[in-house]
Design an enzyme around this catalytic site. Sequence first.
Site, PDB file in Angstrom:
ATOM      1  N   ARG A   1      -3.371  16.712   5.336  1.00 57.61           N
ATOM      2  CA  ARG A   1      -4.064  15.429   5.551  1.00 57.61           C
ATOM      3  C   ARG A   1      -3.606  14.860   6.884  1.00 57.61           C
ATOM      4  O   ARG A   1      -2.404  14.652   7.098  1.00 57.61           O
ATOM      5  CB  ARG A   1      -3.709  14.478   4.409  1.00 57.61           C
ATOM      6  CG  ARG A   1      -4.220  13.044   4.526  1.00 57.61           C
ATOM      7  CD  ARG A   1      -3.511  12.252   3.430  1.00 57.61           C
ATOM      8  NE  ARG A   1      -4.018  10.908   3.223  1.00 57.61           N
ATOM      9  CZ  ARG A   1      -3.585   9.817   3.857  1.00 57.61           C
ATOM     10  NH1 ARG A   1      -2.667   9.937   4.818  1.00 57.61           N
ATOM     11  NH2 ARG A   1      -4.067   8.619   3.550  1.00 57.61           N
TER      12      ARG A   1
ATOM     13  N   HIS B   1       0.833  -1.201   0.000  1.00 53.43           N
ATOM     14  CA  HIS B   1       0.000   0.000   0.000  1.00 53.43           C
ATOM     15  C   HIS B   1       0.867   1.250   0.000  1.00 53.43           C
ATOM     16  O   HIS B   1       2.074   1.193   0.247  1.00 53.43           O
ATOM     17  CB  HIS B   1      -0.926   0.011   1.222  1.00 53.43           C
ATOM     18  CG  HIS B   1      -0.188  -0.048   2.530  1.00 53.43           C
ATOM     19  ND1 HIS B   1       0.296  -1.236   3.063  1.00 53.43           N
ATOM     20  CD2 HIS B   1       0.183   0.930   3.404  1.00 53.43           C
ATOM     21  CE1 HIS B   1       0.914  -0.987   4.204  1.00 53.43           C
ATOM     22  NE2 HIS B   1       0.872   0.316   4.431  1.00 53.43           N
TER      23      HIS B   1
END
EC number: 1.14.11.7
Length: 606
Positions: A560, A550
């Site tokens: 973020r 990932h």
Amino acid sequence: GPGPGGDLPFFGSVLRRADCVRRCEEPRLGAVSRHRAAEEVRADFQRRVPYSYLQRAYIQLNKLEEAANAAHTFFMANPEHMEIQQDIENYKTTAGKVSLVDREARQHMEDYSAGVRHYDKEEYELAIEFLERALKGYYSEDEDCQVMCEGPQRFEEHEYLDYKAGLYEAIADHYMQVLACKHDCVRELATRSGRISPIENFLPLHYDYLQFAYYRVGDYVKALECAKSYLLFHPDDEDVLENAGYYEGLLEGTVDPATIKPRKEAKALLRRHKLESHLLQVAAAGLGYAYTEPNYWNRYGARQDEHSVPSSISSEPEDGPRLSLTKKPMPKPDRELKEGGPLLYSDVKFVYNSEQLNGTQRVLLDNVISEEQCRELHKVASGIMLAGDGYRGKTSPHTPNERFEGATVLKALKYGYEGRVPLKSARLFYDISEKARRIVESYFLLNSTLYFSYTHLVCRTALSGQQERRNDLSHPIHADNCLLDPEANECWKEPPAYTFRDYSALLYMNADFEGGEFIFTEMDAKTVTASIKPKCGRMISFSSGGENPHGVKAVTKGQRCAVALWFTLDPLYRELERIQADEVIAMLDQEHLGPSEMNINPKDEL
């Protein structure tokens, strides 16, 4: 021979061999040096550290192609090194089309990989060419490896000056060191540069690929020869036994199958390997050596997709023979993999499971925390985070285009206790991470306690003026407990990876930014299997191994923030700061400060 002087012919042979070696080596290589490289230097060369320096030197000379090749060579042995990975991407952008060269590539490995790639594309003639070349290179490398083991040996269990062994004990000590080195050549030749773990079943797999490739090009004699060669290593492999029987049937009436033998070099290597093993075990029993024979021919090697390992043949259809490529069994995992357990909290919303996320041991949940808790946690983050916290002080550890800031649970609680942030808000960080742990443990139906391995509140901020034409990732593709090797389609579970991690989770706090999608990929680190857009209260959780590569797409605008959590089933690897945080919580409870309003009773599991 028996009687006085019976050992003289043996020692005469040894002396003649020593004289021969010395007369051969000294004119070509010079006198043997008294100097020996330190272990640290040897380790640096094994990890290709000089190429990291070479890359920087070439940059100073503006030789970008040479710098790119040096960086690529270093990266092949250090796939976890994110900065070098980013450097390579930068070279591709600035230097145009760069043909990356691994300057330390082992040719038999390169040929094997090329052969497997052609095999996967069903280009069987090319697969045969490269795999046969790989075998020839393998046996040549094996000869070199055997000879190199005859060099000076280090006696690990005693210093030479204190050595009290007699003649035969001294010879046996030295020879067992040499023999153990020679016996391990099988592992050495199957291990990619810079790696510790070998490609399992490496040599037999050459013959396994070849037996089917030869069948597909119509050379049934070679197909049977390679099948029989493979069966030397795995005589009980039902799939290949069935294949061999089928090839014999195809040759019936034209060639006597009994005249087709396994390849001589495979037979000789295996015979030598068995004799080495026997001698090592005799020495272990008689001379007090500690020796355990490794499983050099583990059958669960290479990739497990349907084209990776040829196997059994089905019945013949009307239009001729057909081979059914079935998967060979994967090694059994350490635990039974389950999912679908209760989420424990009524407000938590299930979104997708593993199947819907195109993978294994994955789950996506919403509403793990509320909008109000997201805002409160974000407020805490702004008061306690430091740039580079959790990244060894590096403010841009994964990409130069973003700034990373972080904080741990213990730091939040200390700041709360000291009054630098609201204590209730600091306690919230602790409580929501415990809530996440309980959900993960329950959903994946783990029959043992899941412990925190590391907890980190992290924000990544896009740096203004650096977002045009970005082609990098915020966090490159990786796995959490092994070193991802996309070239080999492997994930090596060895240091410096955090091999003790079992499950991971990311709990998102906001959505007011651009980019930053979380992505799963195949082991090639290219093929995206799922993409997740973060938002407040959303949590993605998954097992930490090579089954779940990932990364994070570039954050191109805004900030973020997320709580990153890694868990382990091994209590030996519990997060030290978490244990200390538990103690702080216990102290706060004694002072009647109580838990946050999430109605979670954080228990001390010490």
